[in-house]
Structures are given as structure tokens and as C-alpha cells.
Design a protein around this motif. Structure first.
Motif, PDB file in Angstrom:
ATOM      1  N   ARG A  36      12.757  -7.788   6.347  1.00  0.00           N
ATOM      2  CA  ARG A  36      11.939  -7.389   7.491  1.00  0.00           C
ATOM      3  C   ARG A  36      11.664  -5.894   7.437  1.00  0.00           C
ATOM      4  NH1 ARG A  36      14.167  -8.119  13.271  1.00  0.00           N
ATOM      5  NH2 ARG A  36      12.478  -7.347  14.551  1.00  0.00           N
ATOM      6  N   SER A  37      12.657  -5.099   7.041  1.00  0.00           N
ATOM      7  CA  SER A  37      12.447  -3.661   6.870  1.00  0.00           C
ATOM      8  C   SER A  37      11.377  -3.374   5.828  1.00  0.00           C
ATOM      9  CB  SER A  37      13.751  -2.972   6.457  1.00  0.00           C
ATOM     10  OG  SER A  37      14.679  -2.996   7.493  1.00  0.00           O
ATOM     11  N   GLU A  38      11.396  -4.143   4.746  1.00  0.00           N
ATOM     12  CA  GLU A  38      10.387  -3.961   3.700  1.00  0.00           C
ATOM     13  C   GLU A  38       8.989  -4.295   4.213  1.00  0.00           C
ATOM     14  OE1 GLU A  38      10.579  -2.547   0.754  1.00  0.00           O
ATOM     15  OE2 GLU A  38      12.735  -2.220   0.973  1.00  0.00           O
ATOM     16  N   ILE A  39       8.875  -5.335   5.026  1.00  0.00           N
ATOM     17  CA  ILE A  39       7.571  -5.688   5.606  1.00  0.00           C
ATOM     18  C   ILE A  39       7.076  -4.561   6.497  1.00  0.00           C
ATOM     19  CG2 ILE A  39       6.390  -7.241   7.216  1.00  0.00           C
ATOM     20  CD1 ILE A  39       8.181  -9.507   6.074  1.00  0.00           C
ATOM     21  N   LEU A  40       7.949  -4.016   7.325  1.00  0.00           N
ATOM     22  CA  LEU A  40       7.553  -2.922   8.209  1.00  0.00           C
ATOM     23  C   LEU A  40       7.101  -1.699   7.404  1.00  0.00           C
ATOM     24  CD1 LEU A  40      10.420  -3.149  10.873  1.00  0.00           C
ATOM     25  CD2 LEU A  40       8.148  -4.186  10.952  1.00  0.00           C
ATOM     26  N   ALA A  41       7.857  -1.361   6.364  1.00  0.00           N
ATOM     27  CA  ALA A  41       7.485  -0.218   5.516  1.00  0.00           C
ATOM     28  C   ALA A  41       6.156  -0.486   4.803  1.00  0.00           C
ATOM     29  CB  ALA A  41       8.594   0.061   4.508  1.00  0.00           C
ATOM     30  N   TRP A  42       5.976  -1.716   4.314  1.00  0.00           N
ATOM     31  CA  TRP A  42       4.735  -2.078   3.634  1.00  0.00           C
ATOM     32  C   TRP A  42       3.549  -1.954   4.576  1.00  0.00           C
ATOM     33  CZ3 TRP A  42       1.707  -6.533   4.643  1.00  0.00           C
ATOM     34  CH2 TRP A  42       0.644  -6.723   3.749  1.00  0.00           C
ATOM     35  N   LEU A  43       3.696  -2.410   5.821  1.00  0.00           N
ATOM     36  CA  LEU A  43       2.606  -2.304   6.796  1.00  0.00           C
ATOM     37  C   LEU A  43       2.295  -0.845   7.111  1.00  0.00           C
ATOM     38  CD1 LEU A  43       3.421  -5.238   9.207  1.00  0.00           C
ATOM     39  CD2 LEU A  43       1.330  -4.974   7.870  1.00  0.00           C
ATOM     40  N   TYR A  57       3.373   2.740  14.555  1.00  0.00           N
ATOM     41  CA  TYR A  57       4.647   3.184  15.127  1.00  0.00           C
ATOM     42  C   TYR A  57       5.585   1.984  15.189  1.00  0.00           C
ATOM     43  CZ  TYR A  57       1.848   7.152  16.690  1.00  0.00           C
ATOM     44  OH  TYR A  57       1.031   8.249  16.735  1.00  0.00           O
ATOM     45  N   THR A  58       6.744   2.085  14.547  1.00  0.00           N
ATOM     46  CA  THR A  58       7.691   0.974  14.567  1.00  0.00           C
ATOM     47  C   THR A  58       8.676   1.145  15.719  1.00  0.00           C
ATOM     48  OG1 THR A  58       9.095   2.073  12.945  1.00  0.00           O
ATOM     49  CG2 THR A  58       7.514   0.467  12.108  1.00  0.00           C
ATOM     50  N   PHE A  59       9.105   0.016  16.266  1.00  0.00           N
ATOM     51  CA  PHE A  59      10.091  -0.069  17.336  1.00  0.00           C
ATOM     52  C   PHE A  59       9.739   0.822  18.522  1.00  0.00           C
ATOM     53  CE2 PHE A  59      12.261  -1.010  13.296  1.00  0.00           C
ATOM     54  CZ  PHE A  59      12.357  -2.373  13.499  1.00  0.00           C
ATOM     55  N   GLY A 169     -10.572  -3.425  12.928  1.00  0.00           N
ATOM     56  CA  GLY A 169     -11.567  -3.509  11.870  1.00  0.00           C
ATOM     57  C   GLY A 169     -10.994  -3.319  10.482  1.00  0.00           C
ATOM     58  N   PHE A 170     -10.136  -4.254  10.083  1.00  0.00           N
ATOM     59  CA  PHE A 170      -9.436  -4.112   8.807  1.00  0.00           C
ATOM     60  C   PHE A 170      -9.126  -5.496   8.263  1.00  0.00           C
ATOM     61  CE2 PHE A 170      -5.394  -3.535   6.453  1.00  0.00           C
ATOM     62  CZ  PHE A 170      -5.803  -2.566   5.543  1.00  0.00           C
ATOM     63  N   THR A 171      -9.143  -5.624   6.945  1.00  0.00           N
ATOM     64  CA  THR A 171      -8.726  -6.872   6.314  1.00  0.00           C
ATOM     65  C   THR A 171      -7.386  -6.624   5.641  1.00  0.00           C
ATOM     66  OG1 THR A 171     -11.004  -7.591   5.969  1.00  0.00           O
ATOM     67  CG2 THR A 171      -9.306  -8.641   4.617  1.00  0.00           C
ATOM     68  N   LEU A 172      -6.388  -7.399   6.050  1.00  0.00           N
ATOM     69  CA  LEU A 172      -5.037  -7.258   5.534  1.00  0.00           C
ATOM     70  C   LEU A 172      -4.850  -8.250   4.398  1.00  0.00           C
ATOM     71  CD1 LEU A 172      -2.241  -5.885   6.000  1.00  0.00           C
ATOM     72  CD2 LEU A 172      -1.682  -7.823   7.483  1.00  0.00           C
ATOM     73  N   THR A 174      -2.483 -10.165   2.164  1.00  0.00           N
ATOM     74  CA  THR A 174      -1.103 -10.542   2.447  1.00  0.00           C
ATOM     75  C   THR A 174      -0.317 -11.059   1.239  1.00  0.00           C
ATOM     76  OG1 THR A 174      -1.681 -12.813   3.080  1.00  0.00           O
ATOM     77  CG2 THR A 174      -1.774 -11.122   4.805  1.00  0.00           C
ATOM     78  N   GLU A 175      -0.853 -10.954   0.048  1.00  0.00           N
ATOM     79  CA  GLU A 175      -0.176 -11.451  -1.149  1.00  0.00           C
ATOM     80  C   GLU A 175       1.254 -10.901  -1.275  1.00  0.00           C
ATOM     81  OE1 GLU A 175       0.529 -13.664  -4.484  1.00  0.00           O
ATOM     82  OE2 GLU A 175      -1.326 -13.771  -3.307  1.00  0.00           O
ATOM     83  N   GLN A 176       1.417  -9.632  -0.999  1.00  0.00           N
ATOM     84  CA  GLN A 176       2.718  -8.994  -1.172  1.00  0.00           C
ATOM     85  C   GLN A 176       3.779  -9.549  -0.221  1.00  0.00           C
ATOM     86  OE1 GLN A 176       2.509  -4.773  -1.515  1.00  0.00           O
ATOM     87  NE2 GLN A 176       4.560  -4.638  -2.331  1.00  0.00           N
ATOM     88  N   LEU A 177       3.369 -10.142   0.882  1.00  0.00           N
ATOM     89  CA  LEU A 177       4.338 -10.692   1.826  1.00  0.00           C
ATOM     90  C   LEU A 177       5.168 -11.826   1.214  1.00  0.00           C
ATOM     91  CD1 LEU A 177       2.255 -10.714   5.122  1.00  0.00           C
ATOM     92  CD2 LEU A 177       4.163  -9.197   4.523  1.00  0.00           C
ATOM     93  N   LYS A 178       4.648 -12.468   0.177  1.00  0.00           N
ATOM     94  CA  LYS A 178       5.388 -13.540  -0.485  1.00  0.00           C
ATOM     95  C   LYS A 178       6.713 -13.045  -1.060  1.00  0.00           C
ATOM     96  CE  LYS A 178       1.317 -16.173  -1.960  1.00  0.00           C
ATOM     97  NZ  LYS A 178       0.567 -16.656  -3.141  1.00  0.00           N
TER      98      LYS A 178
END
Length: 182
Positions: A36-43, A57-59, A169-172, A174-178
Motif C-alpha cells: 500500500r505504501s508503494e501504491i501511495l508513492a507511485w501515485l 497529499y497523503t493521509f 483531467g488525467f488518464t491513469l 494502471t499496469e504497474q498496480l499489478k
């Protein structure tokens, strides 16, 4: 419990205990595990590299739900740079363009993220809610808040492009989320 009582309790809680006030009830938010930390950092990196003039801004503590009765410690809030300067622990949601949550391996947390938080963020007028659901490997974009609910939800599997409409207005991609599924 009143909102005032909750805020006092949250203020006095040890730093290692993260409290929320969701749907009139006290909730303990689980801290991030490694994935979950990695997902937050990636975002954070993804939105920084997109150079939209927005910061993730996290948390961040937000007042949510109808009349600001809830207190959500969001996994992330996307807002203009320096938006929260001068704010206290619980910020008004005005100016927040998107809130997001990442599911944790916790039944209560998952219920909050899938059911109660979308309604709370919609009632607060946050235009977009992004749910990264590690249980079913999907990303859901909730938009068009009206009468305390998001009118539109688009769910995409990890690996697909998730279109996040205006005001973000952004396209995310999500491949890396795997990589972050436990």
C-alpha cells in the motif's frame, strides 16, 4: 459521540493510532503495509510527473459527509499546490479535486472504502473519488456527486487505462498496480 468529542480523542491518541469518524462511528484506520505504501508513492510520483499543478497529499484529514460531520483520514487528496497551508488537522474539502483510498486487508476498512467513504466524499462535494481495490485488482473512478452519492462509477481492471475526468483531467495507466497485489 459528537464530532467535538471525536476530535479531542483523535488529538490525544498516540501517533501510531489513526482515528476517523465515519457515519457517526469511531473507526481506526489501518496504517499502510509495504504494498500500500508503494501504491501511495507511485501515485504521488505519477501526479508529480504529470505536472498538472496539483499535489497529492497523503493521509490528509478532511471534513466529509453531509454538513462536514465526518472526519476522514484520506489515503490521498489531490489539490492545487500549497492548498492546505494554514489548515489545521481537519480541512474543509472545498478545493480538493479528488480523494482516493487503497483497500487494506481489513474487513472494516474495506467496507468504509467501498460503501461509506464514497458517500461521505460525495456529500462533501469532492468531484472525484478514486478507489484502488487490491482485493479484486481494480480501479474505480466515482464522479458526478449529487445528493450525497456519486452518480457515475467506472471500474477498470489493473492494467487498463482509467480516465479521470475534469476537474482532474488525467488518464491513469494502471499496469504497474499489478506489482502491488499481495
Amino acid at each position: 459521540m459528537s464530532v467535538g468529542d471525536f476530535e479531542e480523542l483523535a488529538r490525544l491518541a498516540p501517533e501510531t493510532v489513526w482515528l476517523e469518524f465515519v457515519a457517526g462511528r469511531l473507526a481506526v484506520k489501518r496504517g499502510p503495509d509495504g504494498s500500500r505504501s508503494e501504491i501511495l508513492a507511485w501515485l504521488q510520483r505519477t501526479f508529480a510527473e504529470a505536472d498538472l499543478g496539483l499535489w497529492l497529499y497523503t493521509f490528509r484529514g478532511l471534513r466529509a459527509e453531509a454538513d462536514g460531520a465526518g472526519r476522514f483520514l484520506t489515503d490521498g487528496a489531490l489539490a492545487p499546490a500549497r492548498h492546505f497551508a494554514g489548515h489545521g488537522e481537519w480541512s474543509d474539502p472545498e478545493g480538493v479535486l479528488m480523494a482516493f483510498e487503497v483497500t487494506a486487508d481489513d474487513v472494516d476498512t474495506d467496507h468504509h472504502n467501498r460503501v461509506e467513504k464514497p458517500d461521505g466524499y460525495a456529500a462533501a462535494g469532492i468531484p472525484v473519488y478514486l478507489l484502488i481495490d487490491r482485493d479484486d485488482c481494480s480501479v474505480t473512478v466515482f464522479t458526478d456527486p449529487e445528493d450525497g452519492r456519486y452518480r457515475r462509477q467506472v471500474k477498470e481492471p489493473f492494467g487498463a487505462s482509467a480516465k479521470i475526468p475534469a476537474p482532474v483531467g488525467f488518464t491513469l495507466e494502471t499496469e504497474q498496480l499489478k506489482e502491488f497485489v499481495d
